[in-house]
Design an enzyme around this catalytic site. Sequence first.
Site, mmCIF file in Angstrom:
data_model
loop_
_atom_site.group_PDB
_atom_site.id
_atom_site.type_symbol
_atom_site.label_atom_id
_atom_site.label_comp_id
_atom_site.label_asym_id
_atom_site.label_seq_id
_atom_site.Cartn_x
_atom_site.Cartn_y
_atom_site.Cartn_z
ATOM 1 N N SER A 63 13.498 1.852 -12.781
ATOM 2 C CA SER A 63 12.896 3.036 -12.158
ATOM 3 C C SER A 63 13.479 4.326 -12.726
ATOM 4 C CB SER A 63 13.096 2.997 -10.641
ATOM 5 O OG SER A 63 12.380 1.942 -10.061
ATOM 6 N N ARG A 119 -5.204 -3.584 -10.922
ATOM 7 C CA ARG A 119 -4.396 -2.991 -9.859
ATOM 8 C C ARG A 119 -5.006 -1.688 -9.356
ATOM 9 N NH1 ARG A 119 1.853 -3.327 -11.521
ATOM 10 N NH2 ARG A 119 2.063 -2.483 -9.412
ATOM 11 N N SER A 155 4.310 4.551 -1.233
ATOM 12 C CA SER A 155 4.448 4.261 -2.661
ATOM 13 C C SER A 155 5.254 5.346 -3.341
ATOM 14 C CB SER A 155 3.070 4.161 -3.318
ATOM 15 O OG SER A 155 3.175 4.156 -4.725
ATOM 16 N N ASP A 164 10.353 -5.121 -3.984
ATOM 17 C CA ASP A 164 10.632 -5.908 -5.188
ATOM 18 C C ASP A 164 11.467 -7.150 -4.894
ATOM 19 O OD1 ASP A 164 9.225 -4.231 -6.851
ATOM 20 O OD2 ASP A 164 10.974 -3.074 -7.467
ATOM 21 N N LYS A 201 0.538 -6.301 -6.530
ATOM 22 C CA LYS A 201 1.563 -6.088 -7.545
ATOM 23 C C LYS A 201 1.095 -6.746 -8.848
ATOM 24 C CE LYS A 201 4.889 -4.131 -6.345
ATOM 25 N NZ LYS A 201 5.125 -2.659 -6.265
ATOM 26 N N ARG A 216 1.589 -11.661 -4.973
ATOM 27 C CA ARG A 216 2.890 -12.289 -4.749
ATOM 28 C C ARG A 216 2.944 -13.062 -3.439
ATOM 29 N NH1 ARG A 216 6.726 -7.457 -7.242
ATOM 30 N NH2 ARG A 216 6.349 -8.011 -9.436
ATOM 31 N N ARG A 266 8.931 -11.297 -11.230
ATOM 32 C CA ARG A 266 9.758 -11.474 -10.033
ATOM 33 C C ARG A 266 9.518 -12.834 -9.375
ATOM 34 N NH1 ARG A 266 12.448 -6.864 -10.051
ATOM 35 N NH2 ARG A 266 11.312 -4.937 -10.534
#
Length: 434
Positions: free
Chosen positions: A24, A124, A168, A315, A342, A346, A390
């Site tokens: 980030s 997305r 977000s 995350d 994502k 997920r 992830r």
Amino acid sequence: MDIKILKAKEHIHKEIKNLPGDKSIAHRSLIIGCIPKGTYNIYNFPKGNDCVVTLKNMEKLGAKVIYEDEYKLKVISPGIEEFKKDVGVLNCDNSGTTVRLLLGILCAANIKAVLIGDESLSKRPMKRILEPLRLMGGVFECSEDKLPINTTKLSNLESIEYLMTVSSAQVKSALLIAALVAKKDIVVKEVLSTRDHTEIMMKYLGADIKCKENSITLEKSNLSSKDIFIPGDISSAAFIIGLCILAKESSVTLKDVLLNPSRRKFIDILKDMGADINMDIKETRNGELVGDIKVKSSNLKGIEIEAKYTPSIIDEIPLISVLAAFSEGTTIIKSVDELKVKESNRVDGIINNLKNCGIQSHYDNGDLFIKGGNSYISKDINIESQKDHRIAMAFAVLSIRNLKSTNINHWEYTNISFPNSIKFFSEFLNMVET
């Protein structure tokens, strides 16, 4: 590339240094760092795919980036006023942060470009960022508010006060960047707080930005170039922490890791579950807290994680879900719908792969339930990563409790966020490329 994980190692006692830099902060070190004219250095820049994508796009906009050594960049920026005004295609590959933060730059500076991405990124949602930028006066051409997005029409941005409808950090950051570049005042209000790296970096570089409770006010500002140090990525450290918790009689110290309060909530949650973890804040670098994390093997218990914490642990939810499977009782993670949009869905990735391991979990009305009470698995398992970094790494953590083999497909996607991940995972697992 698939990875086969065989019998796990035991009794690990390690001090781990040189984790890849936080993703980030790395994105912002280039996107925000290049707004003023000047030369500066970035230390510990990670070579994960997402960050390299941002680097290449900033070069296309006009920045000059020189690798002075493996992890040190020298950046020479002409300043936002001298960015190229017609750059053609900017390929953001798989990086949602790249595309969303660049949208703030492009519309504010009236740069002509077409933003594209890979198959995953093209699915997305971008409405969440296009809608508030349009309220500011941004003009975009696209179909169904998804990539590709064309910024060839003139924008004329105005000051706004905006209440976030989606929690977000990417949306918040794009709005702040757009206002900064357009030299407009802006007030952004959040219902639930999100990571604050953009606010910290803007303040470090000289912006007149104030944060009070869930309101961020940015007034017209000029930035200065300054060197930026990127701490070890706490989201990457999370997987090492998970491995140590599930390992037998082990302990690990992770050095020089980012300890920003908006990113370390998952550590508080793991401590609530019974994990033996301690943080030692040692210094502040470019406004960010940095220190060490010490963790030991632990027995966990299931808990209920409130919705207000979900944005701060978004995350780490795949990892927490895996750890919950080996905890006593049931863990409930509230309001996880953001996980569905994502790099992959997920929620499905967690539930389907846990089921494949013989572990019960389900989704109900926005919440994720994981039934614990499992000690070890004893079966050959194939994990479908969905090409999601992830998911792949979370289930590599699970493999430390599998007495047989665990096969994880598309391990190469871990390079998106955790370059050279095998080096670090191999401290705990016997891993073979297949």
